[in-house]
Write a protein that holds these residues in place. Structure first.
Motif, PDB file in Angstrom:
ATOM      1  N   GLU A  41       0.846  -1.195   0.000  1.00 35.94           N
ATOM      2  CA  GLU A  41       0.000   0.000   0.000  1.00 35.94           C
ATOM      3  C   GLU A  41       0.880   1.244   0.000  1.00 35.94           C
ATOM      4  O   GLU A  41       1.951   1.258   0.610  1.00 35.94           O
ATOM      5  CB  GLU A  41      -0.903   0.002   1.238  1.00 35.94           C
ATOM      6  CG  GLU A  41      -1.873   1.175   1.299  1.00 35.94           C
ATOM      7  CD  GLU A  41      -2.867   1.041   2.452  1.00 35.94           C
ATOM      8  OE1 GLU A  41      -3.736   1.912   2.572  1.00 35.94           O
ATOM      9  OE2 GLU A  41      -2.756   0.058   3.222  1.00 35.94           O
ATOM     10  N   MET A  93      -3.085   1.210  -4.146  1.00 40.33           N
ATOM     11  CA  MET A  93      -3.066  -0.132  -3.580  1.00 40.33           C
ATOM     12  C   MET A  93      -2.717  -1.175  -4.644  1.00 40.33           C
ATOM     13  O   MET A  93      -3.344  -1.224  -5.712  1.00 40.33           O
ATOM     14  CB  MET A  93      -4.434  -0.460  -2.979  1.00 40.33           C
ATOM     15  CG  MET A  93      -4.532  -1.841  -2.365  1.00 40.33           C
ATOM     16  SD  MET A  93      -3.474  -2.042  -0.919  1.00 40.33           S
ATOM     17  CE  MET A  93      -4.288  -0.962   0.244  1.00 40.33           C
ATOM     18  N   SER A 248      -9.519  -0.871   3.115  1.00 41.95           N
ATOM     19  CA  SER A 248      -8.321  -0.117   3.437  1.00 41.95           C
ATOM     20  C   SER A 248      -8.661   1.032   4.358  1.00 41.95           C
ATOM     21  O   SER A 248      -9.755   1.545   4.328  1.00 41.95           O
ATOM     22  CB  SER A 248      -7.720   0.405   2.153  1.00 41.95           C
ATOM     23  OG  SER A 248      -6.598   1.193   2.422  1.00 41.95           O
TER      24      SER A 248
END
Length: 248
Positions: A41, A93, A248
């Motif tokens: 990430e 991501m 996320s």
């Protein structure tokens, strides 16, 4: 029928993230500590101020975040976004779709990590009416902070097994999802890599046909943010994309 929207470069996912301003029991404001089991990430800080708290086998770290900063972290990094002043981030991501498919695991106390069912109950965002609830997002954030504090305390006391135990629990929780993970990677990042390989082969052969199939695509972020792990998420998705489940 309109042509399908092509994947973003490298089949990554992109979201705008306004990190939660909610205060937790330790006095910090921000999101839920969690780990990704198969995705790197990246944060691109576009506004405000904050901190990124991380925990790896090398120990805990705290990094200040300011506009223009870029920081990324690989699978296994327990990370917590801390908001010290309207922190606004673009999240990039790896392996778009994997976090939404369950790649991420929050640092709940061990009793909530013993089975997928126990974890799902703790991670649920459903309020009394069944709709996603800010109160539930805040409650699960607080639960993740509680578990993270235990891991961090044991680690700082010299107990290296604390993080290893959490990693093992996280791996066990996602194991039943690996077939779905593989499918998403095969259709996304792996397909993008194969397409590049085919283009390079064409160029090596003097074939420029793929250059004549060029397209230009644009996406707008969703107008109504959803409740993510770290904050209010506005994902960049095609208009016909399925409903977005934050990961996320």
């Amino acid at each position: 029928m309109s042509a399908p929207v092509p994947e973003l470069p490298g089949a990554v996912g992109i979201s705008r993230l306004a990190v939660y301003p909610w205060q937790s029991v330790d006095g910090l404001h921000g999101g839920s500590p969690h780990v990704h089991t198969a995705c790197t990430e990246c944060y691109v800080v576009v506004g405000g101020r904050g901190e990124l708290h991380t925990l790896t086998a090398d120990g805990p770290q705290e990094r200040e975040l300011h506009p223009g900063d870029v920081v990324w972290f690989t699978p296994g990094t327990v990370h917590r976004a801390v908001n010290t002043g309207d922190l606004d981030v673009v999240v990039v991501m790896q392996n778009s779709g994997l976090p939404e498919a369950g790649d991420a695991v929050m640092t709940f106390p061990p009793e909530h990590l013993v089975s997928p069912e126990a974890y799902a109950a703790a991670a649920s965002l459903a309020g009394p009416d069944g709709s996603p609830s800010p109160d539930r997002a805040r409650a699960r954030r607080d639960l993740a902070v509680e578990g993270y504090a235990r891991i961090l305390r044991r680690t700082c006391d010299g107990d290296g097994s604390a993080l290893a135990e959490f990693h093992a629990a996280a791996a066990a929780l996602v194991r039943h999802r690996v077939a779905e993970f593989r499918r998403r990677v095969e259709e996304g990042a792996a397909a993008a890599a194969r397409a590049t390989d085919e283009q390079l082969n064409a160029l090596a052969a003097g074939d420029a046909a793929h250059l004549r199939r060029a397209t230009v695509t644009g996406l707008s972020r969703r107008e109504r943010p959803v409740l993510g792990m770290c904050g209010f998420l506005s994902p960049y998705l095609p208009a016909d994309a399925p409903s977005f489940t934050p990961g996320s």
